[in-house]
Design a protein around this motif. Structure first.
Motif, mmCIF file in Angstrom:
data_model
loop_
_atom_site.group_PDB
_atom_site.id
_atom_site.type_symbol
_atom_site.label_atom_id
_atom_site.label_comp_id
_atom_site.label_asym_id
_atom_site.label_seq_id
_atom_site.Cartn_x
_atom_site.Cartn_y
_atom_site.Cartn_z
ATOM 1 N N UNK A 1 -6.024 1.337 5.991
ATOM 2 C CA UNK A 1 -7.043 0.582 5.257
ATOM 3 C C UNK A 1 -6.399 -0.572 4.489
ATOM 4 N N UNK A 2 -5.291 -0.305 3.796
ATOM 5 C CA UNK A 2 -4.628 -1.354 3.017
ATOM 6 C C UNK A 2 -4.094 -2.479 3.904
ATOM 7 N N UNK A 3 -3.640 -2.129 5.109
ATOM 8 C CA UNK A 3 -3.080 -3.142 6.010
ATOM 9 C C UNK A 3 -4.142 -4.098 6.530
ATOM 10 N N UNK A 4 -5.402 -3.771 6.336
ATOM 11 C CA UNK A 4 -6.492 -4.596 6.867
ATOM 12 C C UNK A 4 -6.896 -5.738 5.939
ATOM 13 N N UNK B 1 -1.782 7.708 8.779
ATOM 14 C CA UNK B 1 -1.762 7.243 7.390
ATOM 15 C C UNK B 1 -3.061 6.504 7.083
ATOM 16 N N UNK B 2 -4.084 7.247 6.680
ATOM 17 C CA UNK B 2 -5.400 6.655 6.453
ATOM 18 C C UNK B 2 -5.326 5.533 5.427
ATOM 19 N N UNK C 1 -3.381 11.977 15.580
ATOM 20 C CA UNK C 1 -4.813 11.818 15.334
ATOM 21 C C UNK C 1 -5.040 10.917 14.121
ATOM 22 N N UNK C 2 -6.007 10.038 14.235
ATOM 23 C CA UNK C 2 -6.435 9.199 13.119
ATOM 24 C C UNK C 2 -7.792 9.683 12.630
#
Length: 378
Positions: free
Chosen positions: A147-150, A142-143, A168-169
């Motif tokens: 990002x939002x979790x950071x 979940x790209x 895979x990320x």
């Protein structure tokens, strides 16, 4: 711990010990063999020795062996060149991961995928239970969610592929998203490259700050030693210095014999990974057609495969008990092929299927491996 990221030049001079030869323009497989050698003087040995000392004569560059050792330095030269940054070796892969986590300030935030190496999961859970930090768990694929979790995070830990789910990320996309959303306020990014190895990918080239290896696995390659390593982006001298200080003060240093064994293993890394990958691809094709296999998880590169077998946990354990050539063991990356059911370990997260078997494909004859595995599945 938050800081900026930037790309760095494609320069194989980084990670080199002072006075070593340039080797500019050589392919990685050649550098794996050529670097970390003594100076070419008449009568010199072709391999660095195992330097067994606890102290050094006064007034030199190093005074005590907890700070440095020539055998470590030779290995660090090679690993740094392969990954693209200066390397630091540690007593184990977990010691290396703990060094990065140890830089997170008290009360800080760590973002990590739900499915990663269970040692990483266990370390973060222990630190969170002690009130030292907060853990935000995300899905590896979940790209946008990563990002939002950071927001306000100090450290982002990535694995690609994940252990043992083989997810895979999009690391390039994550780094782009972090730069766009947070700029200089983005978290430090650590990527575990143990499964892929630098043969398949070099995350520092995508803007990651630190790469970690359990060098016990593919780098050593022979299931005979325990060692970890970090490789830091060359523009992150500040981070390199803090990690070096952590290693010295916490005593998380490798033994010189362990470093020598890993260095010897790295010499054949490319050959072993190429052979094992070719065999893994053959096995994946056959496993996908086997009636006893519900699902095959393979990222499309490398020699790590996970399968889910028909019949649940008992059937999976039966396969492990039935193999004669495959080794039923908990490690990976050795010349021998290894198999295990991951949910037998208490730290493995509950979302890992109970019937999942992780396969580490070795360098044996592919037909022999298939005959043994298919018989066990049958």
């Amino acid at each position: 711990m938050s800081d900026t990221s930037s790309t760095h030049p494609d320069d194989d001079s980084v990670g080199r010990t002072p006075g070593s030869r340039p080797h500019a323009g050589l392919q990685p497989s050649t550098r794996a063999v050529a670097l970390g050698r003594p100076a070419r003087t008449p009568g010199a040995p072709v391999n660095v020795p195992v330097t067994l000392t606890s102290t050094y004569l006064a007034d030199g560059a190093v005074t005590y062996a907890r700070v440095s050792n020539p055998t470590w330095e030779a290995l660090e030269e090679v690993l740094g060149s392969l990954e693209g940054g200066p390397a630091l070796t540690f007593s184990s892969g977990m010691a290396a991961i703990a060094a990065v986590v140890g830089l997170v300030p008290v009360g800080g935030v760590v973002v990590v995928p739900r499915h990663v190496y269970n040692g990483t999961t266990g370390l973060l859970a222990e630190r969170e239970a002690a009130g030292a930090l907060t853990v935000r768990r995300v899905e590896a694929e979940d790209l946008g969610g990563i990002v939002e979790a950071c927001d306000g995070a100090d450290l982002l830990i990535l694995e690609s592929p994940t252990n043992p789910m083989m997810e895979l990320t999009d690391v390039v996309g994550v780094m782009r998203g972090l730069r766009t959303r947070y700029g200089v306020g983005r978290p430090v990014v650590l990527c575990d490259n143990t499964f892929a190895t630098p043969v398949a990918q070099q995350p520092l080239r995508w803007g990651v700050d630190v790469v970690v290896h359990s060098a016990t696995k593919y780098l050593a390659g022979h299931s005979d030693t325990v060692l970890g390593a970090l490789v830091v982006a060359p523009e992150r001298d500040d981070l390199l210095g803090r990690l070096r200080t952590y290693r010295t003060l916490h005593g998380a240093i490798p033994g010189p014999m362990e470093a020598w064994l890993v260095l010897r293993g790295v010499r054949t890394l490319h050959l072993r990974v190429e052979r094992a990958t070719a065999t893994a691809e053959l096995l994946v094709d056959r496993l996908e057609e086997h009636p006893a296999v519900e699902r095959v998880r393979y990222p499309g590169f490398g020699a790590m495969v996970s399968i889910e077998v028909v019949g649940g946990a008992d059937a999976a354990e039966a396969v492990c008990a039935a193999v004669q050539l495959w080794t039923h063991s908990t490690s990976l990356g050795g010349v021998e092929s290894q198999i295990e059911r991951r949910r037998r370990h208490p730290l493995e997260v509950a979302s890992v299927p109970v019937n999942l078997l992780r396969l580490s494909v070795g360098i044996e004859d592919p037909q022999d491996l298939w005959a043994d595995l298919s018989a066990a599945l049958g």
